[in-house]
Motif scaffolding. Structure first.
Motif, mmCIF file in Angstrom:
data_model
loop_
_atom_site.group_PDB
_atom_site.id
_atom_site.type_symbol
_atom_site.label_atom_id
_atom_site.label_comp_id
_atom_site.label_asym_id
_atom_site.label_seq_id
_atom_site.Cartn_x
_atom_site.Cartn_y
_atom_site.Cartn_z
ATOM 1 N N PHE A 89 0.821 -1.204 0.000
ATOM 2 C CA PHE A 89 0.000 0.000 0.000
ATOM 3 C C PHE A 89 0.855 1.253 0.000
ATOM 4 O O PHE A 89 0.564 2.229 -0.702
ATOM 5 N N ALA A 90 1.931 1.259 0.780
ATOM 6 C CA ALA A 90 2.828 2.419 0.809
ATOM 7 C C ALA A 90 3.487 2.643 -0.542
ATOM 8 O O ALA A 90 3.626 3.786 -1.007
ATOM 9 N N ALA A 91 3.870 1.561 -1.211
ATOM 10 C CA ALA A 91 4.489 1.697 -2.531
ATOM 11 C C ALA A 91 3.499 2.244 -3.544
ATOM 12 O O ALA A 91 3.834 3.141 -4.345
ATOM 13 N N LEU A 92 2.272 1.740 -3.548
ATOM 14 C CA LEU A 92 1.263 2.240 -4.485
ATOM 15 C C LEU A 92 0.930 3.708 -4.227
ATOM 16 O O LEU A 92 0.766 4.497 -5.164
ATOM 17 N N CYS A 226 11.593 13.646 -2.908
ATOM 18 C CA CYS A 226 11.168 13.447 -1.518
ATOM 19 C C CYS A 226 10.145 12.326 -1.384
ATOM 20 O O CYS A 226 10.260 11.469 -0.494
ATOM 21 N N LEU A 227 9.153 12.316 -2.243
ATOM 22 C CA LEU A 227 8.126 11.280 -2.127
ATOM 23 C C LEU A 227 8.648 9.917 -2.547
ATOM 24 O O LEU A 227 8.204 8.886 -2.025
ATOM 25 N N THR A 228 9.592 9.888 -3.496
ATOM 26 C CA THR A 228 10.210 8.603 -3.824
ATOM 27 C C THR A 228 11.008 8.069 -2.646
ATOM 28 O O THR A 228 10.937 6.876 -2.319
ATOM 29 N N ALA A 229 11.777 8.944 -1.998
ATOM 30 C CA ALA A 229 12.529 8.525 -0.816
ATOM 31 C C ALA A 229 11.596 8.060 0.301
ATOM 32 O O ALA A 229 11.853 7.043 0.960
ATOM 33 N N SER A 230 10.491 8.776 0.499
ATOM 34 C CA SER A 230 9.538 8.392 1.550
ATOM 35 C C SER A 230 8.873 7.062 1.234
ATOM 36 O O SER A 230 8.745 6.192 2.110
ATOM 37 N N GLY A 231 8.431 6.898 -0.029
ATOM 38 C CA GLY A 231 7.786 5.640 -0.401
ATOM 39 C C GLY A 231 8.711 4.454 -0.293
ATOM 40 O O GLY A 231 8.326 3.379 0.204
ATOM 41 N N MET A 327 -3.941 1.342 7.305
ATOM 42 C CA MET A 327 -3.681 2.407 6.338
ATOM 43 C C MET A 327 -3.168 3.670 7.010
ATOM 44 O O MET A 327 -2.597 4.547 6.354
ATOM 45 N N GLN A 328 -3.364 3.772 8.306
ATOM 46 C CA GLN A 328 -3.056 5.001 9.025
ATOM 47 C C GLN A 328 -1.568 5.331 8.989
ATOM 48 O O GLN A 328 -1.183 6.495 8.841
ATOM 49 N N GLY A 329 -0.695 4.327 9.120
ATOM 50 C CA GLY A 329 0.734 4.571 9.173
ATOM 51 C C GLY A 329 1.310 5.164 7.896
ATOM 52 O O GLY A 329 1.933 6.234 7.921
ATOM 53 N N PRO A 330 1.140 4.508 6.717
ATOM 54 C CA PRO A 330 1.669 5.107 5.484
ATOM 55 C C PRO A 330 1.059 6.464 5.156
ATOM 56 O O PRO A 330 1.771 7.370 4.677
ATOM 57 N N LEU A 331 -0.236 6.650 5.411
ATOM 58 C CA LEU A 331 -0.845 7.952 5.141
ATOM 59 C C LEU A 331 -0.264 9.030 6.045
ATOM 60 O O LEU A 331 0.005 10.157 5.597
ATOM 61 N N GLY A 332 -0.040 8.702 7.307
ATOM 62 C CA GLY A 332 0.590 9.662 8.201
ATOM 63 C C GLY A 332 2.026 9.959 7.803
ATOM 64 O O GLY A 332 2.491 11.097 7.947
ATOM 65 N N GLY A 333 2.730 8.957 7.285
ATOM 66 C CA GLY A 333 4.098 9.187 6.837
ATOM 67 C C GLY A 333 4.177 10.156 5.671
ATOM 68 O O GLY A 333 4.997 11.084 5.667
#
Length: 349
Positions: A89-92, A226-231, A327-333
């Motif tokens: 989910f985080a990758a998508l 930034c978003l690539t590094a975060s994902g 889902m809360q963790g990746p969305l918060g990240g």
């Protein structure tokens, strides 16, 4: 001459005189030795000294024996399939945000704003269902409204800045608190829910900073880095937890330090590689710096969500919806990585 008194009259055998060494007028010294039992010694020594509360004083060994042993909490089992699903989910989510940023251009911000609004809806759903503030429906509707207003302000404002988003966040928070105060049932819990309402409103507005960043020169490239590094950081951290969640950060949190540190390191490496292919003002060093900040912010926000969920379960609160909780963790990240990307673009680039 007086007759001698027999032992049956209660006189001791030494009535005619005390034993040698014993003066007249004093009772005989207490006997000691193997012939005297403990009961007789306690009777002679008198009652035990009592404390203020009236209870007899206990010896240190008795107090140590009465102390309960520390309860050993068994560690929470790490579900590998769940960690892999959250990593997917985080990758998508990261791929969707990065590709959406590539569609943004001068006078063509609407497609990216639609993608951001969809992510904001997921954020409101997951966080309101997980944290369950008083007047949950009111907070959710106000958060959705704040997201729509923030996206509109980010697209149509003459100067690309965060001031309109700050006003929207403050207004949404105030309205959310007032909506809870109106209901008498929720008025008692309104003090406890201030932090929850603030987190939801500020988090949903934080995604609007990506729209503002796309309007700044080199902003789209900064979003990509930034978003690539975060994902990548979030995905690698969860995959490492699925393989070996070691060393455990807390028994109640199914996360390992190796995943958190390894995810941040891999995300920083990927951002440095991207920086070598981007044009000026990007360099591998600058890309690594902004990627490191975004990756660390994302994995720490994801980890903090795990600690918050463990705290709610230990407090006896019933678990929330399964999908929303994970889902809360990746969305918060990503919500924390968005303003971090904007700040690093301003200071570094």
């Amino acid at each position: 001459m007086f007759p001698s008194t027999s032992p049956e009259t209660g006189r001791d055998s030494w009535s005619d005189g005390p034993p040698p060494g014993q003066p007249y007028g004093q009772p005989p010294a207490p006997r000691s030795g193997p012939g005297v039992d403990d009961g007789e010694r306690r009777e002679r020594s008198g009652p035990r000294r009592a404390r203020r509360g009236g209870e007899p004083a206990r010896r240190p060994d008795d107090a140590a024996a009465d102390e309960p042993d520390e309860e050993i909490v068994p560690p929470v089992e790490v579900r590998r399939s769940l960690s892999v699903a959250v990593a997917g989910f985080a990758a998508l989510l990261g791929v969707g945000l990065v590709l959406g940023a590539q569609t943004s251009g001068p006078g063509h911000r609407l497609p990216f704003a639609v993608i951001i609004f969809g992510v904001q809806l997921l954020f409101v759903l997951a966080w309101t269902m997980a944290m369950r503030p008083p007047a949950m429906l009111v907070v959710a509707l106000l958060s959705v409204g704040a997201a729509a207003v923030a996206d509109t302000a980010a697209v149509q404002s003459e100067i690309a800045g965060l001031a309109p988003l700050g006003y929207v966040a403050a207004g949404g928070f105030v309205l959310g608190v007032l909506g809870q105060l109106v209901r008498r049932v929720d008025r008692v819990r309104v003090t406890d829910s201030l932090g929850t309402t603030l987190l939801i409103v500020v988090g949903v507005v934080a995604f609007g900073t990506l729209i503002v960043l796309s309007r700044i020169p080199a902003g789209t490239q900064a979003i990509t880095v930034c978003l690539t590094a975060s994902g990548v950081a979030l995905t690698v951290a969860r995959l490492v937890d699925a393989v070996a969640a070691w060393p455990r950060l807390a028994p109640q949190v199914p996360r390992g330090a190796a995943g958190v540190v390894g995810g941040a390191m891999v995300g920083t490496l990927v951002s440095a590689v991207l920086g070598s292919y981007l044009v000026t003002p990007f360099t591998p060093t600058r890309a690594a710096i902004i990627g490191l900040v975004a990756a660390v912010a994302a994995v720490l926000a994801d980890l903090a969500v795990g600690y918050a969920e463990a705290g709610r379960l230990m407090a006896g609160e019933p678990p929330t919806m399964w999908v929303a909780r994970h889902m809360q963790g990746p969305l918060g990240g990503f919500a924390l990585a968005a303003p971090a990307a904007y700040a690093m673009c301003m200071f570094v680039l």
